[in-house]
Design an enzyme around this catalytic site. Sequence first.
Site, PDB file in Angstrom:
ATOM      1  N   SER A 158       0.653  -1.289   0.305  1.00 27.57           N
ATOM      2  CA  SER A 158       0.023  -0.065   0.114  1.00 27.57           C
ATOM      3  C   SER A 158       1.053   1.261   0.058  1.00 27.57           C
ATOM      4  O   SER A 158       2.048   1.515   0.581  1.00 27.57           O
ATOM      5  CB  SER A 158      -0.917   0.002   1.175  1.00 27.57           C
ATOM      6  OG  SER A 158      -1.506   1.067   1.408  1.00 27.57           O
ATOM      7  N   GLU A 189      -0.042   3.613   1.667  1.00 24.24           N
ATOM      8  CA  GLU A 189       0.108   4.053   3.109  1.00 24.24           C
ATOM      9  C   GLU A 189       1.321   3.918   3.609  1.00 24.24           C
ATOM     10  O   GLU A 189       1.944   4.728   4.813  1.00 24.24           O
ATOM     11  CB  GLU A 189      -0.989   3.527   3.650  1.00 24.24           C
ATOM     12  CG  GLU A 189      -2.355   4.114   3.491  1.00 24.24           C
ATOM     13  CD  GLU A 189      -2.451   5.590   3.949  1.00 24.24           C
ATOM     14  OE1 GLU A 189      -1.858   5.939   4.992  1.00 24.24           O
ATOM     15  OE2 GLU A 189      -3.468   6.316   3.346  1.00 24.24           O
ATOM     16  N   TYR A 249      -2.074   0.193  10.481  1.00 25.07           N
ATOM     17  CA  TYR A 249      -2.143  -0.659   8.889  1.00 25.07           C
ATOM     18  C   TYR A 249      -1.129  -0.342   8.408  1.00 25.07           C
ATOM     19  O   TYR A 249      -0.523  -1.400   7.663  1.00 25.07           O
ATOM     20  CB  TYR A 249      -3.288   0.315   8.329  1.00 25.07           C
ATOM     21  CG  TYR A 249      -3.725  -0.069   6.983  1.00 25.07           C
ATOM     22  CD1 TYR A 249      -4.095  -1.428   6.524  1.00 25.07           C
ATOM     23  CD2 TYR A 249      -3.107   0.779   5.997  1.00 25.07           C
ATOM     24  CE1 TYR A 249      -4.164  -1.723   5.403  1.00 25.07           C
ATOM     25  CE2 TYR A 249      -3.263   0.370   4.619  1.00 25.07           C
ATOM     26  CZ  TYR A 249      -3.739  -0.868   4.285  1.00 25.07           C
ATOM     27  OH  TYR A 249      -3.768  -1.154   3.037  1.00 25.07           O
TER      28      TYR A 249
END
Length: 365
Positions: free
Chosen positions: A131, A133, A154
């Site tokens: 990801s 992120e 996460y």
Amino acid sequence: MPKALITGITGQDGSYLAELLLSQGYEVHGLIRRASTFNTQRIDHIYRDPHNGDKANLFLHYGDVANTGNLVDLIYNVQPDEIFHLASQSHVRVSFDLPEYTGDVTGLGTIRILEAIRKSGIKSRFYQASSSEMYGSAAPPQNENTPFAPQSPYAAAKVYAYWVTRNYRQGYGIFACNGILFNHESPRRGETFVTRKITRAIAAILAGKQKYLYLGNLDAKRDWGYAPDYVAAMWKMLHLDKSDDFVIGTGEAHSVRQFLDEAFNYVNLDWHDYVRIDPRYFRPTEVDYLLADASKARQVIGWEPRVYFHDLVHIMVDADLELAGLQSPGEGERILEKHHGEWHRWKDQVITMDNRANDHGEINV
């Protein structure tokens, strides 16, 4: 006939990937969690019940990425040529509330599958859904060489999963790829994610069922693309001669505020009349600016996005309007006919996700 296993098949990406693979002649197996209610709305239109005499190439198996023994048995029994690991607890804000669970599923889930591949001896090719992120506070644009600076449980779990994927590739010779996908949306996006939350609210406002839309940080910038484009990149990665890691994104960044502008203007509304800020939706640590440099993917796997921000927003607004029984401007269907139209069609886009669905996705995402 090639055989693929998808974890997270009932989520946004898993459902589109299943459609793509079936169109390519695959036998597709999906991992779903046992629950008292069904969460298969995104794939019901492609499922064929063999009891009805239909030829079935899509098979669903109960299991959990938190159960190592179950994964070993499944991979050994299915003997997949390709494994696409998409399942996780993928809602960033929720990961602050459920950090331990997020680490277990999103981080350790990956090593459980890699261990299952290693122990079973199956020569499966493995795709890990990494990801953007993971980049967190790193300066944009971000590419494969940008250092990670995760800003959430996460993201930290995804960084762990990224590195163990590389470790098993280098240490055990497993064909394993990380796809570092930047934000990708669609009408099948979970209803708690900001883009879908906006487009659903527009439909509800126009239907007279909602007065205000409550959001958090409007200044966060993201590189938003269209999910069906991104699952095509996943497939391309596993068809290289040598496994590698790739950033996937459009190379354009827009703020939540700009998404509101585009979406509300499309239906001749002013979002300032409807949007209210709720501090509960702010993250303890914010990620301000994610922008993909996907030049490596363009050069090595020949991937290009077909749908960019403007068209993406119109697709999503149209789908939620039609889902609410309202007349849409119709740009969304025309965009899909222009850019897709083979395995991916408008009639399968408008898929409702009711209150039974786990739209943080994403473990059954």
